[in-house]
Design an enzyme around this catalytic site. Structure first.
Site, PDB file in Angstrom:
ATOM      1  N   GLU A  33      -1.163  -8.921   3.879  1.00 15.68           N
ATOM      2  CA  GLU A  33      -0.962  -9.358   5.269  1.00 15.68           C
ATOM      3  C   GLU A  33      -2.300  -9.648   5.959  1.00 15.68           C
ATOM      4  OE1 GLU A  33      -1.840  -5.018   5.810  1.00 15.68           O
ATOM      5  OE2 GLU A  33      -0.844  -6.270   4.311  1.00 15.68           O
ATOM      6  N   CYS A  54       0.831  -1.197   0.000  1.00 16.88           N
ATOM      7  CA  CYS A  54       0.000   0.000   0.000  1.00 16.88           C
ATOM      8  C   CYS A  54       0.877   1.262   0.000  1.00 16.88           C
ATOM      9  CB  CYS A  54      -0.982  -0.031   1.170  1.00 16.88           C
ATOM     10  SG  CYS A  54      -2.345   1.150   1.006  1.00 16.88           S
ATOM     11  N   HIS A  67      -3.623  -5.226   0.633  1.00 17.15           N
ATOM     12  CA  HIS A  67      -3.004  -5.595   1.905  1.00 17.15           C
ATOM     13  C   HIS A  67      -2.979  -7.113   2.052  1.00 17.15           C
ATOM     14  CE1 HIS A  67      -2.542  -1.694   4.069  1.00 17.15           C
ATOM     15  NE2 HIS A  67      -3.397  -1.306   3.133  1.00 17.15           N
TER      16      HIS A  67
END
Length: 258
Positions: A219, A112, A217
């Site tokens: 993660e 990001c 994202h």
């Protein structure tokens, strides 16, 4: 030994009256690195650059995480009305880290803001606000009101890209938690994935051994989608294979512009 992965901190405050300044990182970044076999190391914003360079010399990889907006003076533009929160000290730190990683061919993954910052570090710029700056039909990219793992749109991956090789798919579904995006790619930055509306979602820098970025994202997605686990494992593996030597860190001070 497991590779050491540097993760720059964020600044904030704690306490009932927000009186205690703190450095921190989102847990999801830390555990994504851990699950892939790396050892996450938080990089604080240090006043002494010599201490910072001593820390960097011990790292094997760098993860530039998401967060607040990069101030547009870092890419030589005036701030627009719709610019969000910024942190000049964090911008200086992370631009320094991105340029150092490029110079030393340090395996780097940008997420990001981190992907956007990688682009800025090589002379590119951003849409300061997609809703007001992007010409054309636009998906809703700023979905901060939704769960962070909510799937929003798809990304088409370039067939001959490093991302395609790692992820193993031509198209992937992603979350979307941003109001800025890459406008002009920096020198050596290659677009390897686009959203349905043409917004840049994946980048890579082929001149370096492993320097990739995602606008989404992962993660927040890797635990449910093994495709994203492949990205983190590839990043950690590249960091583990890095030649163990003290980098010749050339900049004597943190640069603030390309």
């Amino acid at each position: 030994m497991r590779p050491l992965i540097g993760v720059p901190c964020r600044t904030g405050v704690r306490g009932e009256n927000a009186e205690k300044p703190v450095y921190y990182s989102n847990k999801s970044y830390i555990h994504a690195v851990e699950s892939a076999g790396g050892v996450p190391v938080i990089i604080p914003i240090l006043n002494d650059h010599e201490i910072l360079r001593s820390l960097l010399g011990r790292l094997d990889g760098l993860l530039l995480s998401g967060g607040i907006d990069v101030h547009p003076n870092m890419y030589k533009e005036e701030a627009a009305v719709d610019l969000g929160e910024t942190d000049p000290e964090l911008d200086k730190l992370e631009l320094y880290l991105a340029r150092w990683a490029w110079q030393e061919d340090m395996p780097t993954l940008g997420i990001c803001r981190g992907m956007q910052l990688m682009n800025i570090s090589l002379g590119g710029n951003l849409y300061q606000d997609l809703d007001t700056g992007y010409e054309g039909d636009l998906l809703k990219h700023a979905n901060w009101h939704l769960p962070r793992n909510e799937i929003i749109h798809s990304v088409t991956i370039a067939p001959d890209s490093r991302m395609r090789q790692i992820l193993g798919v031509d198209k992937i579904l992603v979350n979307s938690l941003h109001h800025q995006a890459i406008k002009q790619p920096g020198k050596g930055v290659v677009t390897s994935g686009l959203a349905e509306d043409g917004i840049v979602e994946l980048i890579e820098i082929p001149e370096r051994s492993f320097m990739l970025g995602t606008q989404c994202h992962p993660e927040e997605l890797y635990a449910d989608n093994p495709v994203w686990s492949r990205l983190f494992r590839s990043f950690v593996d590249a960091s583990a294979n890095k030649t163990q030597q003290q980098p010749a860190i050339r900049p004597s001070a943190m640069p603030v512009s390309a």
